[in-house]
Design a protein around this motif. Structure first.
Motif, PDB file in Angstrom:
ATOM      1  N   ARG A 183      45.143  24.599  31.213  1.00  0.00           N
ATOM      2  CA  ARG A 183      43.376  24.628  31.057  1.00  0.00           C
ATOM      3  C   ARG A 183      43.076  24.195  29.633  1.00  0.00           C
ATOM      4  O   ARG A 183      41.790  24.283  29.284  1.00  0.00           O
ATOM      5  CB  ARG A 183      43.283  25.977  31.513  1.00  0.00           C
ATOM      6  N   LEU A 211      53.223  34.379  39.039  1.00  0.00           N
ATOM      7  CA  LEU A 211      53.384  35.462  38.070  1.00  0.00           C
ATOM      8  C   LEU A 211      54.570  36.368  38.744  1.00  0.00           C
ATOM      9  O   LEU A 211      55.289  37.222  37.909  1.00  0.00           O
ATOM     10  CB  LEU A 211      52.194  36.246  38.109  1.00  0.00           C
ATOM     11  N   LEU A 250      48.626  40.749  31.023  1.00  0.00           N
ATOM     12  CA  LEU A 250      48.498  39.309  31.122  1.00  0.00           C
ATOM     13  C   LEU A 250      47.458  38.934  29.903  1.00  0.00           C
ATOM     14  O   LEU A 250      46.464  39.435  29.642  1.00  0.00           O
ATOM     15  CB  LEU A 250      47.642  38.952  32.246  1.00  0.00           C
ATOM     16  N   VAL A 299      43.635  37.919  28.828  1.00  0.00           N
ATOM     17  CA  VAL A 299      42.693  38.908  29.008  1.00  0.00           C
ATOM     18  C   VAL A 299      42.569  39.707  27.638  1.00  0.00           C
ATOM     19  O   VAL A 299      43.539  40.416  27.486  1.00  0.00           O
ATOM     20  CB  VAL A 299      42.259  39.583  30.362  1.00  0.00           C
ATOM     21  N   GLY A 303      42.680  38.422  41.595  1.00  0.00           N
ATOM     22  CA  GLY A 303      43.076  39.435  42.666  1.00  0.00           C
ATOM     23  C   GLY A 303      41.773  40.334  42.889  1.00  0.00           C
ATOM     24  O   GLY A 303      41.282  40.967  42.008  1.00  0.00           O
ATOM     25  N   VAL A 319      41.009  42.351  39.602  1.00  0.00           N
ATOM     26  CA  VAL A 319      42.238  42.722  38.912  1.00  0.00           C
ATOM     27  C   VAL A 319      42.100  42.046  37.512  1.00  0.00           C
ATOM     28  O   VAL A 319      41.975  40.854  37.596  1.00  0.00           O
ATOM     29  CB  VAL A 319      43.546  42.576  39.665  1.00  0.00           C
ATOM     30  N   THR A 320      42.292  42.813  36.407  1.00  0.00           N
ATOM     31  CA  THR A 320      41.832  42.235  35.091  1.00  0.00           C
ATOM     32  C   THR A 320      43.156  42.090  34.149  1.00  0.00           C
ATOM     33  O   THR A 320      42.877  42.120  33.224  1.00  0.00           O
ATOM     34  CB  THR A 320      40.617  43.018  34.318  1.00  0.00           C
ATOM     35  N   GLY A 321      44.368  42.254  34.978  1.00  0.00           N
ATOM     36  CA  GLY A 321      45.434  41.804  34.052  1.00  0.00           C
ATOM     37  C   GLY A 321      46.045  42.917  33.597  1.00  0.00           C
ATOM     38  O   GLY A 321      46.915  42.782  32.211  1.00  0.00           O
ATOM     39  N   GLN A 344      53.536  35.606  44.386  1.00  0.00           N
ATOM     40  CA  GLN A 344      52.197  36.125  43.674  1.00  0.00           C
ATOM     41  C   GLN A 344      52.560  37.791  43.373  1.00  0.00           C
ATOM     42  O   GLN A 344      53.175  38.375  44.481  1.00  0.00           O
ATOM     43  CB  GLN A 344      50.817  36.072  44.584  1.00  0.00           C
TER      44      GLN A 344
HETATM   45  C1  G1P Z   1      46.339  36.370  37.624  1.00  0.00           C
HETATM   46  C2  G1P Z   1      46.509  37.411  38.836  1.00  0.00           C
HETATM   47  C3  G1P Z   1      45.294  37.765  39.443  1.00  0.00           C
HETATM   48  C4  G1P Z   1      44.298  38.454  38.270  1.00  0.00           C
HETATM   49  C5  G1P Z   1      44.262  37.359  37.163  1.00  0.00           C
HETATM   50  C6  G1P Z   1      43.487  38.280  36.039  1.00  0.00           C
HETATM   51  O1  G1P Z   1      45.835  35.184  37.986  1.00  0.00           O
HETATM   52  O2  G1P Z   1      47.461  36.635  39.827  1.00  0.00           O
HETATM   53  O3  G1P Z   1      45.404  38.766  40.306  1.00  0.00           O
HETATM   54  O4  G1P Z   1      43.025  38.743  38.859  1.00  0.00           O
HETATM   55  O5  G1P Z   1      45.505  37.000  36.537  1.00  0.00           O
HETATM   56  O6  G1P Z   1      43.141  37.305  34.801  1.00  0.00           O
HETATM   57  P1  G1P Z   1      45.691  33.892  37.155  1.00  0.00           P
HETATM   58  O7  G1P Z   1      44.306  34.061  36.166  1.00  0.00           O
HETATM   59  O8  G1P Z   1      46.920  33.745  36.360  1.00  0.00           O
HETATM   60  O9  G1P Z   1      45.463  32.793  37.916  1.00  0.00           O
END
Ligand code: G1P
Length: 297
Positions: A21, A114, A134, A137, A175, A212-214, A238
């Motif tokens: 991206r 993931l 993650l 974020v 999510g 879901v914010t990671g 997933q």
């Molecule tokens: C991942 C997770 C998703 C979550 C998100 C948060 O998705 O799979 O559940 O809500 O991160 O940023 P991605 O953004 O990697 O596609």
């Protein structure tokens, strides 16, 4: 007698993605090393871990990600150079990046999702609860997001994830949880018991608009659930699908984080994160604000 709840000491930071991206910026450079103001994106997650009492960080890397290992390596020549040239504060800042933290690395050689990335940390994590962050974020608030989850885990002995309300037109990017409020555990109206989680549902199929914010605190049993997870959305393993089973069989909590959340996972989100973090920066904030106010748009 029940077992004492184990302390969360380790965190897994998945960083093996291709960063498509952000092309062309990420052709030769890992996405995780793109700077937001004056720090690479991944350093925000590492600092959040340290502020949450975690001192062992496991980074899942891949090809062309060497810059991440270099960034978290000690740099004695650089520190000496800065000290000899009258910049002791900067030398100290550079030392602090790695001070007191143990870093481990493992590689994901294929982008299988993931869940698969997290599973690769199984041996390094061992039989104890751990955090997952993650790096896309940035969570910024009085209490670090991971620390808030550590507190929920200490109270409940179960896994916990951060969530945030998003507009209906954005549920397909995250999510999404199906969850019910739990006001009696000392977290006010911020804590929810998760009944189900769905990875990137359509607007019609989303059980709520809590995304879901990671940030995750997970029990070691989650590795077994991941192992039993079949490829889901996009043909990838997933993490969300393993969490569905965890929620149903062991219990899982969702915490509605009260700080700011910046999703820097795409170019526009990244620009927003940069502008807002720059405005909050004590050194740059005032003059950057003045510059923005003077822009003729
Ligand atoms: C991942 C997770 C998703 C979550 C998100 C948060 O998705 O799979 O559940 O809500 O991160 O940023 P991605 O953004 O990697 O596609």
């Amino acid at each position: 007698m029940s077992q004492p709840i184990k302390r969360v000491r380790k965190a897994v930071l998945p960083a093996a993605g291709l960063g498509t991206r952000f092309l062309p910026a990420t052709k030769a450079q890992p996405k995780e090393m793109l700077p937001v103001v004056d720090k690479p994106l991944i350093q925000y997650s590492v600092e959040e871990c340290v502020a949450s009492g975690i001192d062992h960080i496991i980074i899942i890397t891949g090809r062309r990600k060497n810059a991440i290992e270099d960034h978290f390596d000690s740099a004695p020549e650089l520190e000496r150079h800065l000290e000899e040239h009258g910049r002791p504060l900067m030398a100290e800042q550079i030392r602090q990046i790695t001070s007191g933290i143990h870093f481990s690395y493992t590689r994901q050689s294929e982008a299988l999702g993931l869940g698969h990335a997290v599973l690769l940390a199984r041996e390094l994590v061992g039989d104890e609860p751990f955090a997952v962050l993650l790096g896309d974020v940035i969570h910024d608030g009085r209490v670090p997001a991971t620390k808030a989850l550590v507190d929920v885990h200490q109270k409940t002995g179960q896994g916990a994830i951060t969530v945030e309300e998003v507009p209906p037109e954005k549920v397909h990017l995250y999510g999404i949880v199906d969850a019910v409020p739990e006001p009696n555990l000392g977290f006010g109206d911020r804590l929810f018991r998760v009944r189900d989680v769905i990875e990137k549902p359509s607007r019609e199929h989303a059980p709520s608009n809590f995304a879901v914010t990671g940030r995750y605190i997970l029990p070691p049993e989650v590795f077994e659930y991941i192992e039993n997870t079949k490829p889901g959305r996009n043909g990838e393993i997933q993490l969300t699908d393993a969490l569905r089973m965890l929620a149903k069989e062991q219990g899982l909590w969702a915490y509605n984080y009260d700080g700011s959340t910046y999703d820097a996972g795409d170019k526009l989100g990244f620009l927003r994160a940069t502008v807002e973090m720059a405005l909050k920066n004590p050194e740059l904030g005032p003059s950057f604000r003045e510059y923005l106010q003077g822009l003729k748009l």
